[in-house]
Design a protein around this motif. Sequence first.
Motif, PDB file in Angstrom:
ATOM      1  N   THR A 184       6.899  10.878   5.699  1.00  0.00           N
ATOM      2  CA  THR A 184       6.950  11.565   6.987  1.00  0.00           C
ATOM      3  C   THR A 184       7.382  13.019   6.827  1.00  0.00           C
ATOM      4  OG1 THR A 184       9.219  10.811   7.313  1.00  0.00           O
ATOM      5  CG2 THR A 184       7.475   9.440   8.227  1.00  0.00           C
ATOM      6  N   GLY A 185       7.622  13.445   5.589  1.00  0.00           N
ATOM      7  CA  GLY A 185       8.147  14.783   5.367  1.00  0.00           C
ATOM      8  C   GLY A 185       7.114  15.875   5.321  1.00  0.00           C
ATOM      9  N   GLY A 186       5.847  15.514   5.093  1.00  0.00           N
ATOM     10  CA  GLY A 186       4.794  16.510   5.069  1.00  0.00           C
ATOM     11  C   GLY A 186       4.575  17.178   3.726  1.00  0.00           C
ATOM     12  N   GLY A 187       5.477  16.950   2.752  1.00  0.00           N
ATOM     13  CA  GLY A 187       5.308  17.549   1.436  1.00  0.00           C
ATOM     14  C   GLY A 187       4.538  16.633   0.510  1.00  0.00           C
ATOM     15  N   LEU A 188       3.657  17.212  -0.297  1.00  0.00           N
ATOM     16  CA  LEU A 188       2.869  16.405  -1.227  1.00  0.00           C
ATOM     17  C   LEU A 188       3.684  16.091  -2.482  1.00  0.00           C
ATOM     18  CD1 LEU A 188      -0.623  18.129  -0.903  1.00  0.00           C
ATOM     19  CD2 LEU A 188       0.254  16.125   0.301  1.00  0.00           C
ATOM     20  N   GLY A 189       3.242  15.065  -3.199  1.00  0.00           N
ATOM     21  CA  GLY A 189       3.911  14.638  -4.413  1.00  0.00           C
ATOM     22  C   GLY A 189       4.571  13.284  -4.286  1.00  0.00           C
ATOM     23  N   PHE A 190       4.470  12.651  -3.118  1.00  0.00           N
ATOM     24  CA  PHE A 190       5.126  11.363  -2.881  1.00  0.00           C
ATOM     25  C   PHE A 190       4.341  10.199  -3.486  1.00  0.00           C
ATOM     26  CE2 PHE A 190       5.420   7.578  -0.126  1.00  0.00           C
ATOM     27  CZ  PHE A 190       6.774   7.311  -0.183  1.00  0.00           C
ATOM     28  N   GLY A 191       3.021  10.195  -3.310  1.00  0.00           N
ATOM     29  CA  GLY A 191       2.220   9.004  -3.521  1.00  0.00           C
ATOM     30  C   GLY A 191       2.270   8.403  -4.904  1.00  0.00           C
ATOM     31  N   LEU A 192       1.892   9.161  -5.925  1.00  0.00           N
ATOM     32  CA  LEU A 192       1.873   8.618  -7.287  1.00  0.00           C
ATOM     33  C   LEU A 192       3.251   8.137  -7.694  1.00  0.00           C
ATOM     34  CD1 LEU A 192      -0.370  10.980  -9.470  1.00  0.00           C
ATOM     35  CD2 LEU A 192      -1.002   8.846  -8.362  1.00  0.00           C
ATOM     36  N   ALA A 193       4.260   8.964  -7.443  1.00  0.00           N
ATOM     37  CA  ALA A 193       5.616   8.629  -7.876  1.00  0.00           C
ATOM     38  C   ALA A 193       6.162   7.426  -7.114  1.00  0.00           C
ATOM     39  CB  ALA A 193       6.531   9.834  -7.689  1.00  0.00           C
ATOM     40  N   TRP A 227       0.830  -1.203   0.000  1.00  0.00           N
ATOM     41  CA  TRP A 227       0.000   0.000   0.000  1.00  0.00           C
ATOM     42  C   TRP A 227       0.870   1.261   0.000  1.00  0.00           C
ATOM     43  CZ3 TRP A 227      -5.247  -0.402  -0.312  1.00  0.00           C
ATOM     44  CH2 TRP A 227      -5.833  -1.627   0.037  1.00  0.00           C
ATOM     45  N   VAL A 228       0.450   2.241  -0.781  1.00  0.00           N
ATOM     46  CA  VAL A 228       1.036   3.581  -0.736  1.00  0.00           C
ATOM     47  C   VAL A 228      -0.108   4.543  -0.469  1.00  0.00           C
ATOM     48  CG1 VAL A 228       2.319   5.359  -1.980  1.00  0.00           C
ATOM     49  CG2 VAL A 228       2.861   2.938  -2.358  1.00  0.00           C
ATOM     50  N   ASN A 229       0.073   5.457   0.469  1.00  0.00           N
ATOM     51  CA  ASN A 229      -1.023   6.359   0.818  1.00  0.00           C
ATOM     52  C   ASN A 229      -0.544   7.808   0.815  1.00  0.00           C
ATOM     53  OD1 ASN A 229      -2.796   8.031   2.728  1.00  0.00           O
ATOM     54  ND2 ASN A 229      -3.986   6.156   2.512  1.00  0.00           N
ATOM     55  N   GLU A 230      -1.287   8.647   0.132  1.00  0.00           N
ATOM     56  CA  GLU A 230      -1.082  10.102   0.205  1.00  0.00           C
ATOM     57  C   GLU A 230      -2.439  10.785   0.063  1.00  0.00           C
ATOM     58  OE1 GLU A 230       2.213  13.302  -1.256  1.00  0.00           O
ATOM     59  OE2 GLU A 230       1.168  12.196  -2.818  1.00  0.00           O
ATOM     60  N   SER A 231      -3.309  10.424   0.987  1.00  0.00           N
ATOM     61  CA  SER A 231      -4.619  11.051   1.083  1.00  0.00           C
ATOM     62  C   SER A 231      -4.768  11.541   2.515  1.00  0.00           C
ATOM     63  CB  SER A 231      -5.727  10.034   0.722  1.00  0.00           C
ATOM     64  OG  SER A 231      -7.002  10.650   0.757  1.00  0.00           O
ATOM     65  N   TYR A 252       0.549  17.060  -7.671  1.00  0.00           N
ATOM     66  CA  TYR A 252       1.951  17.385  -7.442  1.00  0.00           C
ATOM     67  C   TYR A 252       2.892  16.445  -8.183  1.00  0.00           C
ATOM     68  CZ  TYR A 252       0.524  20.566  -3.701  1.00  0.00           C
ATOM     69  OH  TYR A 252      -0.036  21.595  -2.986  1.00  0.00           O
ATOM     70  N   ALA A 253       2.393  15.284  -8.581  1.00  0.00           N
ATOM     71  CA  ALA A 253       3.248  14.313  -9.267  1.00  0.00           C
ATOM     72  C   ALA A 253       2.488  13.642 -10.394  1.00  0.00           C
ATOM     73  CB  ALA A 253       3.765  13.274  -8.268  1.00  0.00           C
ATOM     74  N   ILE A 254       1.603  14.381 -11.034  1.00  0.00           N
ATOM     75  CA  ILE A 254       0.692  13.780 -12.008  1.00  0.00           C
ATOM     76  C   ILE A 254       1.440  13.147 -13.177  1.00  0.00           C
ATOM     77  CG2 ILE A 254       0.332  15.888 -13.371  1.00  0.00           C
ATOM     78  CD1 ILE A 254      -2.397  13.373 -12.287  1.00  0.00           C
ATOM     79  N   THR A 255       2.633  13.660 -13.508  1.00  0.00           N
ATOM     80  CA  THR A 255       3.363  13.087 -14.640  1.00  0.00           C
ATOM     81  C   THR A 255       3.903  11.691 -14.346  1.00  0.00           C
ATOM     82  OG1 THR A 255       5.458  14.134 -13.987  1.00  0.00           O
ATOM     83  CG2 THR A 255       4.023  15.363 -15.502  1.00  0.00           C
ATOM     84  N   ALA A 256       3.835  11.258 -13.091  1.00  0.00           N
ATOM     85  CA  ALA A 256       4.215   9.874 -12.778  1.00  0.00           C
ATOM     86  C   ALA A 256       3.324   8.891 -13.513  1.00  0.00           C
ATOM     87  CB  ALA A 256       4.147   9.622 -11.276  1.00  0.00           C
ATOM     88  N   LEU A 257       2.115   9.320 -13.870  1.00  0.00           N
ATOM     89  CA  LEU A 257       1.226   8.436 -14.626  1.00  0.00           C
ATOM     90  C   LEU A 257       1.829   8.075 -15.975  1.00  0.00           C
ATOM     91  CD1 LEU A 257      -2.245  10.076 -13.868  1.00  0.00           C
ATOM     92  CD2 LEU A 257      -1.254   8.024 -12.827  1.00  0.00           C
TER      93      LEU A 257
END
Length: 537
Positions: free
Chosen positions: A405-414, A378-382, A439-444
């Motif tokens: 744990t860093g608090g910055g968005l953009g982790f989940g998709l990537a 599982w990966v969670n960024e919600s 924040y990381a939409i290009t990971a798609l």
Amino acid sequence: MTTVRAAVYALLRSRGVTTVFGNPGSTELPFLQDFPDDFRYVLGLQEAVVVGMADGFAQATGTTALVNLHTAPGVGNAMGAVLNAAANHTPMVVTAGQQVRAMMTMEALLTNVDATTLPRPAVKWAYEPPRPEDVPAALARAFHIAETAPRGPVFLSLPMDDFDVELDEAGAAAARQAARRRVSDATAAAGPAVEALARRLDEAVNPVLVTGGSVDAEGAWDAAVALAERRGLPVWASPVEGRVGFPEDHPLYRGVLPAALAPLAKTLEGHDLVLVAGAPVFRYYPYVAGPVLPAGAELVLLTSDPGEAARAPVGDALVAGLRPTLERLTELVAKADGPPAGGLRRPAERPAEAVTEPMSAVAALAAVASAAPPDTLWVNESPSNLQVFRDLVRVGRPNSFLTTTGGGLGFGLAAAVGAQLGRPERPVVAVVGDGSAQYAITALWTAAAYRAPVTFVVPANQEYAILKWFGRFENTPGVPGLDLPGLDLCALARGYGVTAHRATGPDDLAALVAASTAAADGPVLIEAPITTVPPSL
């Protein structure tokens, strides 16, 4: 003769590092020239996504990831993700190209003027080799530093004209020696210190164990379980951790501690000794005034991170490898007569809900949890739904949950893409909010291009729900920019080549998740329109 380029690739092979995450620029072309057939290049379309993928890959595989960025602008783009990697204690070697040495002094275009300063303080070490001949040794040193506690990212700036330089016999021999060296720091705490801790655990009337993500990262999961079972310790998860350090379906597991001073101390009331393993003491947000510990409680921290030990506001600390120390501690403590009071904390029974459009977050995540395979990574960024997720998805095996744990968005998709590329034998399900996803939409694109069968579930509430909750908590009304109308996640996904569906309800969502995780022919994004459930402390 051996070139610097050949020596670098030989060193990487010796360490089993044959995957390069990157976004190439002109200063990186000399390194990538005649790219070896036994290496894999994973292209990301933006540098923060590149680092995020490497983060997920390194954590999922337990190895050190290699990143190749484009001089100063690329490093600048990546810095948010590098900060996340540092907070996650992710071993990562970040390299960036540099202008040719002959033009660095005149600061020609694409010169990284102060290369070793730019990534600080997010990296453990930043370096630019003074000579081309020093590149292999610097790279070896970078791996050693990244992999020793506290693990984390390091940075190397590599001038683009270094790679064609030919090493003389002495230089080639030095490069081979650098490739052979290994550094290990998995040592137990000193015997007397562990024996003293064992006595404190035996003498405590009601001790408790708090585990953090480093338990999982350092392979100490089984050791933590063995200690808890032998001493009969109730176990809480430390707040805001990027990994799960204890099986959440175990009878001794109690739940996740609140991430604020007063409620955390209240939760631990009645315990006279708190043993924290693999987590800081403690990671808080927001501020709710109160003591760190309840009255009458003492604390001991076991960590491999000297910084965590030094900044803990209370208690004693042992700085050592978690697994060997926990194993030795288990041998020394007396066996408990019976289980502790209480039992497995289960989610409160929720009344049956009518199917609505949009569905509730609880209904959506319950559907996802019921449909995903048992061996899901599982990966969670919600953020606004993380509390509900942790209630409904009980992770019962190691290396099965990642967040930041860093608090910055953009982790989940990537990170989900990187994790799947590293562990292709496991289904990967990423639960990522519609705001976080941007924040990381290009990971798609990378997921589609490399046919990575990730199931992306997007609970879409068309707002930054977690910020609205903080606004109410902090009494800051009238804040602009918290709504996200008009996002079409399915259209965005299809534009990057990813199959996409919009779930119409919990049953449809469960069926889509089951079908996606059973297939292995590429990524699928499932948008699940939901209502907002504010988190609580």
